[in-house]
Design an enzyme around this catalytic site. Structure first.
Site, PDB file in Angstrom:
ATOM      1  CG  LEU A 236       9.821 -25.972  11.821  1.00 42.26           C
ATOM      2  CD1 LEU A 236       9.865 -27.790  11.262  1.00 42.26           C
ATOM      3  CD2 LEU A 236       8.771 -26.206  12.933  1.00 42.26           C
TER       4      LEU A 236
ATOM      5  CE1 TYR B 184      18.573 -21.132  17.542  1.00 44.31           C
ATOM      6  CE2 TYR B 184      18.035 -20.522  19.739  1.00 44.31           C
ATOM      7  CZ  TYR B 184      19.205 -20.740  18.246  1.00 44.31           C
ATOM      8  OH  TYR B 184      20.157 -20.235  19.341  1.00 44.31           O
TER       9      TYR B 184
ATOM     10  CE1 TYR C 229       2.310 -30.935  23.292  1.00 44.36           C
ATOM     11  CE2 TYR C 229       3.183 -30.376  20.852  1.00 44.36           C
ATOM     12  CZ  TYR C 229       2.639 -31.470  22.028  1.00 44.36           C
ATOM     13  OH  TYR C 229       1.774 -32.418  21.661  1.00 44.36           O
TER      14      TYR C 229
ATOM     15  CB  THR D  26       7.623 -21.904  26.949  1.00 45.52           C
ATOM     16  OG1 THR D  26       8.882 -21.881  27.614  1.00 45.52           O
ATOM     17  CG2 THR D  26       8.144 -21.492  25.382  1.00 45.52           C
TER      18      THR D  26
ATOM     19  CE1 TYR E  42      11.788 -21.528  23.887  1.00 46.26           C
ATOM     20  CE2 TYR E  42      11.508 -21.057  25.966  1.00 46.26           C
ATOM     21  CZ  TYR E  42      12.143 -22.375  24.472  1.00 46.26           C
ATOM     22  OH  TYR E  42      10.890 -23.334  25.020  1.00 46.26           O
TER      23      TYR E  42
HETATM   24  N1  LIG Z   1      12.766 -28.584  26.817  1.00 46.66           N
HETATM   25  C1  LIG Z   1      11.577 -27.586  28.189  1.00 46.66           C
HETATM   26  O1  LIG Z   1      11.867 -27.611  28.943  1.00 46.66           O
HETATM   27  C2  LIG Z   1      10.786 -26.802  27.099  1.00 46.66           C
HETATM   28  C3  LIG Z   1       9.827 -26.118  28.414  1.00 46.66           C
HETATM   29  C4  LIG Z   1       8.847 -25.447  27.865  1.00 46.66           C
HETATM   30  C5  LIG Z   1       8.492 -26.161  26.323  1.00 46.66           C
HETATM   31  N2  LIG Z   1       9.413 -26.450  25.696  1.00 46.66           N
HETATM   32  C6  LIG Z   1       8.560 -26.396  24.999  1.00 46.66           C
HETATM   33  O2  LIG Z   1       8.055 -28.092  23.893  1.00 46.66           O
HETATM   34  C7  LIG Z   1       8.072 -28.436  23.099  1.00 46.66           C
HETATM   35  C8  LIG Z   1       8.935 -29.071  22.918  1.00 46.66           C
HETATM   36  O3  LIG Z   1      10.606 -29.170  23.411  1.00 46.66           O
HETATM   37  P1  LIG Z   1      11.495 -30.109  24.156  1.00 46.66           P
HETATM   38  O4  LIG Z   1      11.730 -30.345  24.635  1.00 46.66           O
HETATM   39  O5  LIG Z   1      11.450 -31.597  22.936  1.00 46.66           O
HETATM   40  O6  LIG Z   1      12.556 -29.671  22.426  1.00 46.66           O
HETATM   41  P2  LIG Z   1      14.390 -30.592  21.847  1.00 46.66           P
HETATM   42  O7  LIG Z   1      14.648 -32.264  22.681  1.00 46.66           O
HETATM   43  O8  LIG Z   1      15.464 -29.654  21.841  1.00 46.66           O
HETATM   44  O9  LIG Z   1      13.973 -30.806  20.382  1.00 46.66           O
HETATM   45  C9  LIG Z   1      13.599 -29.507  19.892  1.00 46.66           C
HETATM   46  C10 LIG Z   1      13.520 -30.431  17.892  1.00 46.66           C
HETATM   47  O10 LIG Z   1      13.295 -29.481  17.332  1.00 46.66           O
HETATM   48  C11 LIG Z   1      13.674 -30.229  16.603  1.00 46.66           C
HETATM   49  N3  LIG Z   1      14.344 -28.743  15.597  1.00 46.66           N
HETATM   50  C12 LIG Z   1      14.877 -27.218  15.786  1.00 46.66           C
HETATM   51  N4  LIG Z   1      14.868 -26.731  14.058  1.00 46.66           N
HETATM   52  C13 LIG Z   1      14.547 -27.431  13.930  1.00 46.66           C
HETATM   53  C14 LIG Z   1      14.417 -27.024  12.788  1.00 46.66           C
HETATM   54  N5  LIG Z   1      15.048 -25.721  12.170  1.00 46.66           N
HETATM   55  N6  LIG Z   1      13.618 -27.577  11.950  1.00 46.66           N
HETATM   56  C15 LIG Z   1      13.044 -29.254  12.171  1.00 46.66           C
HETATM   57  N7  LIG Z   1      13.532 -29.802  12.987  1.00 46.66           N
HETATM   58  C16 LIG Z   1      14.105 -28.625  14.264  1.00 46.66           C
HETATM   59  C17 LIG Z   1      15.492 -30.158  16.792  1.00 46.66           C
HETATM   60  O11 LIG Z   1      16.254 -30.635  15.844  1.00 46.66           O
HETATM   61  P3  LIG Z   1      18.089 -31.461  16.457  1.00 46.66           P
HETATM   62  O12 LIG Z   1      18.021 -32.129  17.186  1.00 46.66           O
HETATM   63  O13 LIG Z   1      18.410 -31.582  14.745  1.00 46.66           O
HETATM   64  O14 LIG Z   1      18.641 -29.635  16.632  1.00 46.66           O
HETATM   65  C18 LIG Z   1      14.619 -31.111  18.326  1.00 46.66           C
HETATM   66  O15 LIG Z   1      14.487 -32.744  17.807  1.00 46.66           O
HETATM   67  C19 LIG Z   1       8.892 -27.484  22.337  1.00 46.66           C
HETATM   68  O16 LIG Z   1       7.549 -26.392  21.526  1.00 46.66           O
HETATM   69  C20 LIG Z   1       9.778 -26.821  22.855  1.00 46.66           C
HETATM   70  O17 LIG Z   1       9.573 -25.130  22.795  1.00 46.66           O
HETATM   71  C21 LIG Z   1      10.278 -27.650  25.928  1.00 46.66           C
END
Ligand SMILES: NC(=O)c1ccc[n+]([C@@H]2O[C@H](COP(=O)([O-])OP(=O)(O)OC[C@H]3O[C@@H](n4cnc5c(N)ncnc54)[C@H](OP(=O)(O)O)[C@@H]3O)[C@@H](O)[C@H]2O)c1
Length: 313
Positions: A49, A73, A111, A113, A137
């Protein structure tokens, strides 16, 4: 039906690949095109991305009916000194994907936040509460929301919070590791939110897609928009940590039962300021889709059971 899951190797992406498999043919896209654990039947693809052409090339080649964008990110503190990259992934790429979807009539699942809010509220934020992110962020995620909503694409935007899974990098797995190593855990008690498992978010996503597919065009317009998809109830990080440690101990998974000490945000300074109160009002989703979003403790019980069954703790 062709379904593209972007960020398929992340916490949520991996769960989406499994959950959406019975709705159509799932293509799991990661930066490296690597296989996704738990989704053996998914087709594999590469999409970065941060490199817009890589995503647009994949979209042109695959022409998905549904795009579920779980890539983001998510390094909240690193984003403070890396805002351009966070912006490229969380905002510009979302705008590009949405513009492609608008041109081709595809549905975008995206998704966001709780960090789009400032955290100064005292009651749960409804979807239309004023946004005011405290950090880089949150700003980048908010811009992604704006670009998606103004793109003309069919979309369902789910704000979620405090996400955890039996895999990946998350608070629950960190607490379990530390509980095995230390006699005392010091955890912030003055930030309040709702821990939400990826299983709940992915089930909600499947239910929403199915409802959208079953709806007439004018009903689809009513369904589309922004929803809060979080577990019900609320706790602090300290409360969450205590519940994790207690669950692991009662399952006989801890050699010691560490004390979980409450500390304040000031005791644990981080580069990014986090909202003190980020509970999201989740009633709109429950009413629109007839899908209950249970108390956060239910998701915790399920994930702890899964970890115990698979002997990951
Ligand atoms: N985690 C939380 O507590 C939280 C809270 C609120 C909202 N959210 C939202 O929920 C959604 C899912 O989050 P999650 O917890 O599943 O996050 P995550 O575990 O960090 O997963 C994010 C994924 O995005 C990938 N990614 C990052 N940069 C990229 C790029 N340039 N091109 C392609 N892929 C890329 C990462 O790949 P790599 O593994 O290769 O880096 C990872 O697989 C996101 O939209 C996040 O903003 C998360």
């Amino acid at each position: 039906m062709k379904i593209l899951v972007l960020g398929a190797g992340g916490q949520l992406g991996r769960q989406l690949c499994a959950e959406l498999a019975d709705l159509g043919e799932v293509t799991a896209a990661t930066r490296e095109g690597r296989p996704v654990d738990g989704a053996p039947d998914a087709c594999l693809a590469t999409a970065d991305l941060a490199a817009p052409d890589s995503v647009l090339d994949l979209l042109d080649q695959m022409r998905p009916d549904i795009i579920a964008n779980a890539a983001a990110y998510t390094a909240v503190d690193a984003a403070e000194s890396d805002e351009a990259v966070a912006w490229a992934i969380n905002a510009q790429a979302v705008g590009d994907i949405a513009a492609w979807a608008a041109r081709h009539g595809s549905l975008v699942l995206h998704y966001s936040t709780d960090y789009v809010f400032d955290g100064n509220a005292r009651e749960p934020y409804p979807e239309d509460a004023p946004t005011s992110p405290a950090g880089a962020y949150g700003r980048s995620k908010l811009e992604g929301e704006v670009l998606l909503a103004s793109s003309g694409a069919h979309y369902l935007l789910f704000r979620t919070a405090w996400v955890y899974a039996p895999w990946g990098k998350n608070f629950l797995l960190t607490m379990l590791r530390l509980a095995g190593e230390r006699d005392e855990l010091r955890v912030v008690a003055d930030q309040i939110g709702a821990p939400t498992s990826v299983a709940l978010i992915a089930q909600a996503t499947r239910v929403a897609i199915a409802a959208w597919l079953a709806a007439l065009p004018r009903e689809r317009q009513v369904l589309e928009g922004t929803y809060h998809v979080v577990a019900s109830g609320q706790t602090s990080w300290h409360g969450f940590a205590q519940a994790i440690v207690d669950a692991a101990a009662s399952a006989g998974q801890l050699a010691r039962h560490p004390v979980v000490m409450p500390i304040t945000t000031l005791d644990f300074p981080t580069p990014a300021r986090r909202p003190a109160y980020s509970v999201l009002d989740n009633r709109k989703f429950q009413h629109a889709f007839g899908f209950p979003l249970p108390d956060w403790t239910e998701g915790l019980t399920q994930v702890m059971n899964e970890l115990c069954e698979t002997k990951h703790i």
